[in-house]
Design a protein around this motif. Structure first.
Motif, short mmCIF file in Angstrom:
data_model
loop_
_atom_site.label_atom_id
_atom_site.label_comp_id
_atom_site.label_asym_id
_atom_site.label_seq_id
_atom_site.Cartn_x
_atom_site.Cartn_y
_atom_site.Cartn_z
N UNK A 109 39.37 9.10 -72.14
CA UNK A 109 40.14 8.95 -70.90
C UNK A 109 39.24 9.30 -69.72
N UNK A 110 39.55 8.73 -68.56
CA UNK A 110 38.78 9.03 -67.36
C UNK A 110 39.14 10.42 -66.84
N UNK A 111 38.12 11.19 -66.49
CA UNK A 111 38.34 12.51 -65.91
C UNK A 111 37.53 12.65 -64.62
N UNK A 112 38.00 13.52 -63.75
CA UNK A 112 37.26 13.88 -62.53
C UNK A 112 37.18 15.39 -62.45
N UNK A 113 36.13 15.92 -61.80
CA UNK A 113 35.94 17.37 -61.74
C UNK A 113 36.97 18.07 -60.85
N UNK A 114 37.25 19.31 -61.19
CA UNK A 114 38.02 20.18 -60.29
C UNK A 114 37.14 21.33 -59.81
N UNK A 115 36.63 22.16 -60.72
CA UNK A 115 35.72 23.23 -60.31
C UNK A 115 34.96 23.79 -61.51
N UNK A 116 33.94 24.56 -61.21
CA UNK A 116 33.14 25.24 -62.25
C UNK A 116 33.23 26.74 -62.04
N UNK A 117 33.07 27.47 -63.14
CA UNK A 117 33.17 28.93 -63.06
C UNK A 117 32.21 29.54 -64.07
N UNK A 118 31.36 30.46 -63.63
CA UNK A 118 30.43 31.13 -64.52
C UNK A 118 30.80 32.59 -64.68
N UNK A 119 30.67 33.08 -65.90
CA UNK A 119 31.02 34.49 -66.13
C UNK A 119 30.13 35.09 -67.21
N UNK A 120 29.64 36.31 -66.95
CA UNK A 120 28.99 37.12 -67.98
C UNK A 120 29.91 38.27 -68.33
N UNK A 121 30.37 38.26 -69.57
CA UNK A 121 31.19 39.38 -70.08
C UNK A 121 30.24 40.52 -70.44
N UNK A 122 30.60 41.73 -70.06
CA UNK A 122 29.79 42.90 -70.36
C UNK A 122 30.44 43.73 -71.46
N UNK A 123 29.72 44.73 -71.92
CA UNK A 123 30.22 45.58 -73.01
C UNK A 123 31.63 46.09 -72.72
N UNK A 124 32.48 46.00 -73.73
CA UNK A 124 33.86 46.50 -73.69
C UNK A 124 34.80 45.62 -72.86
N UNK A 125 34.35 44.43 -72.49
CA UNK A 125 35.25 43.54 -71.74
C UNK A 125 36.14 42.78 -72.72
N UNK A 126 37.20 42.23 -72.19
CA UNK A 126 38.11 41.41 -72.99
C UNK A 126 38.85 40.46 -72.06
N UNK B 130 29.28 43.86 -77.83
CA UNK B 130 27.88 43.60 -77.53
C UNK B 130 27.55 44.06 -76.12
N UNK B 131 26.42 43.62 -75.60
CA UNK B 131 26.00 44.02 -74.26
C UNK B 131 26.33 42.96 -73.20
N UNK B 132 26.09 41.68 -73.52
CA UNK B 132 26.45 40.64 -72.57
C UNK B 132 26.64 39.30 -73.26
N UNK B 133 27.50 38.48 -72.66
CA UNK B 133 27.88 37.20 -73.25
C UNK B 133 28.20 36.26 -72.09
N UNK B 134 27.40 35.21 -71.91
CA UNK B 134 27.51 34.37 -70.72
C UNK B 134 27.99 32.97 -71.06
N UNK B 135 28.96 32.51 -70.30
CA UNK B 135 29.48 31.16 -70.46
C UNK B 135 29.72 30.52 -69.10
N UNK B 136 29.70 29.19 -69.10
CA UNK B 136 30.10 28.45 -67.90
C UNK B 136 31.29 27.58 -68.30
#
Length: 202
Positions: free
Chosen positions: A80-97, A154-160
């Motif tokens: 299906x055709x899609x168009x962008x809305x936005x991007x978001x980057x995050x690094x989770x640090x130790x003890x995050x949820x 862990x110490x860090x976990x990065x996703x976009x």
């Protein structure tokens, strides 16, 4: 692509998610990780309202480029055709949820792209645990299904996160959903007193 394969798209909705093993090369993923982390550390980027122990940026310019570059790939993958809305980057640090939640309609179709992690850590979508290696992505309908992450040891976990809506779907009013998301981000940054800079898409 004008013709749409709704059968293919329905498979995503039925499966709830699709894992794409080679969404990005490991080398490129590491490069984007370094750019993002170096910027976050240098500028003491704060957390966001959803995750306390993290560093995150809305529409970080290199990630906006990814958002646009992958539009056709996501369209072809889903049929299906899609168009962008936005991007978001995050690094989770130790003890995050990440609390169990559903996202906005502007996240009708979302890609969670794994850039780096020093430990394996599953994304849980509607009770299903999903583990990703560096450069792998999962495409899902975030606004329809509950998703969360348990506490990270862990110490860090990065996703976009790359968010899209269907071009001809019910949520098309959210295409390029920049004004509303920008306002939310600016309110948060005002509280944190983070100055703008050339890497932010403003």
């Amino acid at each position: 692509m004008i013709h749409e394969d709704f059968k293919k798209y329905q498979e995503l909705k039925d499966q709830k998610y699709i894992v794409v093993p080679n969404f990005m090369s490991k080398e490129d993923a590491h490069e984007y990780y370094k750019i993002f982390r170096d910027y976050c550390v240098k500028n003491d980027v704060p957390n966001d309202s959803q995750v306390e122990k993290c560093q995150s940026i809305f529409n970080f310019t290199p990630f906006v480029q990814l958002l646009c570059d992958y539009t056709k790939f996501v369209s072809d993958t889903l049929g299906v055709n899609v168009v962008p809305t936005y991007a978001f980057g995050r690094t989770y640090l130790n003890d995050s949820y990440l609390k169990n939640h559903r996202d906005f309609e502007s996240c009708e179709i979302s890609v969670s792209l794994h850039l780096y992690g020093d430990k394996e850590w599953p994304l849980i979508i509607d009770g299903h645990e999903i583990y990703l290696n560096t450069g792998e992505g999962v495409i899902d309908c975030d606004f329809e299904f509950d998703h969360l992450r348990d506490r990270y040891d862990g110490e860090e976990f990065t996703q976009v996160f790359l968010h899209y809506v269907r071009t001809y779907g019910d949520n098309k009013r959210h295409l390029f959903d920049y004004p509303r998301q920008k306002w939310r981000w600016e309110q948060h940054m005002k509280e944190k007193q983070l100055s703008k800079n050339r890497f932010l898409f403003t």
